[in-house]
Write a protein that holds these residues in place. Structure first.
Motif, PDB file in Angstrom:
ATOM      1  N   ALA A 109       1.741  14.637  -9.812  1.00 56.93           N
ATOM      2  CA  ALA A 109       1.424  14.655 -11.159  1.00 56.93           C
ATOM      3  C   ALA A 109       0.524  15.774 -11.959  1.00 56.93           C
ATOM      4  O   ALA A 109       0.919  16.027 -13.151  1.00 56.93           O
ATOM      5  N   THR A 110       0.005  16.492 -11.041  1.00 63.33           N
ATOM      6  CA  THR A 110      -0.625  17.819 -11.575  1.00 63.33           C
ATOM      7  C   THR A 110       0.581  18.777 -12.028  1.00 63.33           C
ATOM      8  O   THR A 110       0.026  19.763 -12.673  1.00 63.33           O
ATOM      9  N   ARG A 111       1.824  18.777 -11.793  1.00 60.34           N
ATOM     10  CA  ARG A 111       2.876  19.426 -12.060  1.00 60.34           C
ATOM     11  C   ARG A 111       3.655  18.844 -13.204  1.00 60.34           C
ATOM     12  O   ARG A 111       4.154  19.470 -14.001  1.00 60.34           O
ATOM     13  N   VAL A 112       4.162  17.580 -13.060  1.00 60.41           N
ATOM     14  CA  VAL A 112       4.873  16.801 -13.894  1.00 60.41           C
ATOM     15  C   VAL A 112       4.466  15.541 -14.087  1.00 60.41           C
ATOM     16  O   VAL A 112       4.344  14.867 -13.050  1.00 60.41           O
ATOM     17  N   ARG A 113       4.516  15.010 -15.356  1.00 58.57           N
ATOM     18  CA  ARG A 113       3.797  13.585 -15.236  1.00 58.57           C
ATOM     19  C   ARG A 113       5.290  12.693 -15.142  1.00 58.57           C
ATOM     20  O   ARG A 113       5.255  11.358 -14.702  1.00 58.57           O
ATOM     21  N   THR A 114       6.433  12.976 -16.050  1.00 60.29           N
ATOM     22  CA  THR A 114       7.353  11.977 -15.825  1.00 60.29           C
ATOM     23  C   THR A 114       8.599  13.019 -15.752  1.00 60.29           C
ATOM     24  O   THR A 114       8.827  14.079 -16.225  1.00 60.29           O
ATOM     25  N   SER A 115       9.694  12.565 -14.892  1.00 61.72           N
ATOM     26  CA  SER A 115      10.959  12.896 -14.566  1.00 61.72           C
ATOM     27  C   SER A 115      12.099  12.165 -15.055  1.00 61.72           C
ATOM     28  O   SER A 115      12.118  11.181 -14.686  1.00 61.72           O
ATOM     29  N   LEU A 116      12.834  12.745 -16.351  1.00 58.19           N
ATOM     30  CA  LEU A 116      13.886  12.147 -16.667  1.00 58.19           C
ATOM     31  C   LEU A 116      15.278  12.985 -15.883  1.00 58.19           C
ATOM     32  O   LEU A 116      15.509  14.016 -16.204  1.00 58.19           O
ATOM     33  N   VAL A 117      15.824  11.971 -14.854  1.00 59.07           N
ATOM     34  CA  VAL A 117      16.821  12.829 -14.251  1.00 59.07           C
ATOM     35  C   VAL A 117      18.178  12.443 -14.622  1.00 59.07           C
ATOM     36  O   VAL A 117      18.658  11.169 -14.407  1.00 59.07           O
ATOM     37  N   THR A 118      19.012  13.080 -15.052  1.00 64.04           N
ATOM     38  CA  THR A 118      20.419  12.738 -15.473  1.00 64.04           C
ATOM     39  C   THR A 118      21.382  12.800 -14.229  1.00 64.04           C
ATOM     40  O   THR A 118      21.397  13.773 -13.535  1.00 64.04           O
ATOM     41  N   LEU A 119      22.169  11.841 -14.190  1.00 65.10           N
ATOM     42  CA  LEU A 119      22.996  11.901 -12.887  1.00 65.10           C
ATOM     43  C   LEU A 119      24.483  11.654 -13.340  1.00 65.10           C
ATOM     44  O   LEU A 119      25.394  10.821 -12.710  1.00 65.10           O
ATOM     45  N   GLY A 120      24.820  12.207 -14.398  1.00 68.59           N
ATOM     46  CA  GLY A 120      26.290  12.410 -14.583  1.00 68.59           C
ATOM     47  C   GLY A 120      26.758  11.261 -15.243  1.00 68.59           C
ATOM     48  O   GLY A 120      26.087  10.245 -15.915  1.00 68.59           O
ATOM     49  N   ALA A 121      28.149  10.634 -14.738  1.00 64.21           N
ATOM     50  CA  ALA A 121      28.538   9.720 -15.018  1.00 64.21           C
ATOM     51  C   ALA A 121      28.049   8.357 -14.388  1.00 64.21           C
ATOM     52  O   ALA A 121      28.247   7.109 -14.905  1.00 64.21           O
ATOM     53  N   VAL A 122      27.228   8.609 -13.369  1.00 72.31           N
ATOM     54  CA  VAL A 122      26.465   7.396 -12.740  1.00 72.31           C
ATOM     55  C   VAL A 122      25.470   6.740 -13.687  1.00 72.31           C
ATOM     56  O   VAL A 122      25.150   5.566 -13.771  1.00 72.31           O
ATOM     57  N   GLY A 123      24.607   7.698 -14.692  1.00 70.04           N
ATOM     58  CA  GLY A 123      23.651   7.157 -15.554  1.00 70.04           C
ATOM     59  C   GLY A 123      22.510   8.143 -15.340  1.00 70.04           C
ATOM     60  O   GLY A 123      22.544   9.551 -15.124  1.00 70.04           O
ATOM     61  N   ALA A 124      21.374   7.496 -15.327  1.00 69.08           N
ATOM     62  CA  ALA A 124      19.893   8.463 -15.347  1.00 69.08           C
ATOM     63  C   ALA A 124      18.919   7.604 -15.027  1.00 69.08           C
ATOM     64  O   ALA A 124      18.854   6.452 -14.564  1.00 69.08           O
ATOM     65  N   ALA A 125      17.955   8.300 -14.414  1.00 74.14           N
ATOM     66  CA  ALA A 125      16.629   7.421 -13.892  1.00 74.14           C
ATOM     67  C   ALA A 125      15.542   8.261 -14.418  1.00 74.14           C
ATOM     68  O   ALA A 125      15.504   9.445 -14.836  1.00 74.14           O
ATOM     69  N   VAL A 126      14.213   7.420 -14.749  1.00 71.72           N
ATOM     70  CA  VAL A 126      12.993   7.830 -14.976  1.00 71.72           C
ATOM     71  C   VAL A 126      11.994   7.668 -13.913  1.00 71.72           C
ATOM     72  O   VAL A 126      11.927   6.578 -13.550  1.00 71.72           O
ATOM     73  N   VAL A 127      11.186   8.319 -13.772  1.00 68.67           N
ATOM     74  CA  VAL A 127      10.195   8.266 -12.839  1.00 68.67           C
ATOM     75  C   VAL A 127       8.869   8.713 -13.587  1.00 68.67           C
ATOM     76  O   VAL A 127       8.677   9.899 -14.008  1.00 68.67           O
ATOM     77  N   ALA A 128       7.961   7.811 -13.953  1.00 71.46           N
ATOM     78  CA  ALA A 128       6.928   7.919 -15.107  1.00 71.46           C
ATOM     79  C   ALA A 128       5.702   7.147 -14.182  1.00 71.46           C
ATOM     80  O   ALA A 128       5.528   6.666 -13.147  1.00 71.46           O
ATOM     81  N   PRO A 129       4.382   7.641 -14.946  1.00 75.12           N
ATOM     82  CA  PRO A 129       3.350   6.775 -14.294  1.00 75.12           C
ATOM     83  C   PRO A 129       3.232   5.270 -14.249  1.00 75.12           C
ATOM     84  O   PRO A 129       2.572   4.644 -13.404  1.00 75.12           O
ATOM     85  N   GLU A 130       4.140   5.000 -15.252  1.00 72.61           N
ATOM     86  CA  GLU A 130       4.079   3.137 -15.289  1.00 72.61           C
ATOM     87  C   GLU A 130       5.028   2.791 -14.314  1.00 72.61           C
ATOM     88  O   GLU A 130       5.286   1.612 -14.054  1.00 72.61           O
ATOM     89  N   GLY A 131       6.009   3.710 -13.701  1.00 70.58           N
ATOM     90  CA  GLY A 131       7.065   2.956 -12.545  1.00 70.58           C
ATOM     91  C   GLY A 131       8.185   3.937 -12.726  1.00 70.58           C
ATOM     92  O   GLY A 131       8.088   4.922 -13.389  1.00 70.58           O
ATOM     93  N   ALA A 132       9.368   3.492 -12.137  1.00 66.24           N
ATOM     94  CA  ALA A 132      10.633   4.129 -12.093  1.00 66.24           C
ATOM     95  C   ALA A 132      11.620   3.235 -12.246  1.00 66.24           C
ATOM     96  O   ALA A 132      11.731   1.845 -11.667  1.00 66.24           O
ATOM     97  N   TRP A 133      12.534   3.491 -13.027  1.00 67.31           N
ATOM     98  CA  TRP A 133      13.922   2.851 -13.390  1.00 67.31           C
ATOM     99  C   TRP A 133      14.936   3.590 -13.351  1.00 67.31           C
ATOM    100  O   TRP A 133      15.200   4.966 -13.553  1.00 67.31           O
TER     101      TRP A 133
END
Length: 328
Positions: free
Chosen positions: A220-244
């Motif tokens: 978290a000292t480097r990045v608080r939230t990562s929004l990762v796009t996965l092409g035609a599969v969709g995307a994921a988000v990893v945030a302090p509140e959780g991951a989806w």
């Protein structure tokens, strides 16, 4: 208000074919179009189409065709004068949605232009909610140029805006290694694998679990939230509140140019409206899918985006359990 920085903007020319691209052959285009481009510019275009206030900061000489293209779309901008001409990028789009891109390197950004660009960003960020730093570095800019931008904005803007970053390679690595705790990064699978030196694009796009696990290793000292796009599969988000994870809706792809930029815009649109990260993820995926359904780098309007079609599941949900439908 959302400020975007595009240090290496472009005029994006798209050529559409009605048959597969064949090397060495003579083929006829069925349609062509030109749009002002570069990742940050595309984010501002998408935000403006959604009636969210945004201004694009970029280097461009007075009279450059890039500025005329922005004026034609009524895109607000702040241009830092340079001596070179903005590059042109070529995209060849086939009927199955496959795209081939040829990107020019862009004009060199010397030390004076770099300092002027940072000063313009700092000035534009007065009162802004977000700063989006997006796209490749132009020739002449050091790997840590974006880290310099973040430091200057946080030192000279009070309160400082939240910062989202969409870049790759050494520019992304230098920013993450600087431990500036940027608020959001938006890598795709290839960029995330390259950043962390583990897995591969194919492994990460095979499903969300590997991407989420990898993104969770970023402190978290480097990045608080990562929004990762996965092409035609969709995307994921990893945030302090959780991951989806959000699966992409079924579409007929026409051009993927700018789709990732629209995904980031969709995430920010929901965020500034107070949405939970899972709902912001649904908005991101819906915007990316809508953009991929349009020609060239055309950005969608709100009426063309339907986050309710996007199903979001909490990362680690047991297979077969009832998914949670996100609301935006």
């Amino acid at each position: 208000m959302i400020v975007t920085l595009t240090a290496n903007p472009s005029i994006d020319r798209t050529v559409e074919l009605d048959e597969p691209l064949e090397r060495g052959a003579v083929q006829r285009a069925v349609a062509t179009r030109e749009d002002p481009g570069g990742k940050g510019v595309n984010v501002t275009r998408a935000l403006r189409a959604a009636r969210v206030t945004s201004i694009a900061v970029l280097p461009a000489a007075p009279g450059d065709p890039m500025l005329a293209a922005l004026d034609a779309e009524s895109v607000p901008y702040r241009a830092v004068p340079i001596s070179g001409r903005i590059r042109s990028n070529l995209t060849i789009a086939e009927t199955d949605g496959q795209t081939t891109k040829i990107n020019e390197p862009g004009p060199e950004l010397d030390a004076d232009a770099q300092r002027a660009l940072i000063a313009a960003v700092v000035e534009a960020c007065d009162g802004a909610d977000w700063l989006v730093i997006a796209g490749s570095l132009p020739p002449g800019a050091p790997d840590d140029f974006y880290a310099q931008v973040v430091r200057a904005v946080r030192a000279e803007t009070h309160p400082a805006p939240r910062i989202a970053v969409d870049t790759s390679g050494p520019a992304l690595a230098a920013l993450v290694e600087a431990e500036l705790a940027v608020d959001v990064i938006k890598p795709n699978a290839e960029e995330l694998a390259e950043l962390l030196g583990r897995s591969s694009e194919e492994e990460l796009e095979a499903g969300p679990d590997a991407a989420v696990a990898l993104a969770r290793t970023i402190p978290a000292t480097r990045v608080r939230t990562s929004l990762v796009t996965l092409g035609a599969v969709g995307a994921a988000v990893v945030a302090p509140e959780g991951a989806w994870f959000a699966a992409a809706p079924k579409i007929t792809a026409r051009s993927t140019v700018g789709a990732g930029d629209c995904s980031l815009a969709g995430y920010l649109i929901a965020s500034v409206e107070g949405a939970h990260p899972s709902a912001a993820l649904a908005s991101a995926v819906a915007y990316g899918a809508a953009a991929a359904s349009l020609p060239g780098s055309v950005v969608p309007t709100r009426s063309q985006v339907d986050p309710d079609r996007v199903v979001v599941t909490e990362a680690g949900t047991v297979a077969g359990s009832e998914p949670t439908r996100s609301t935006s």
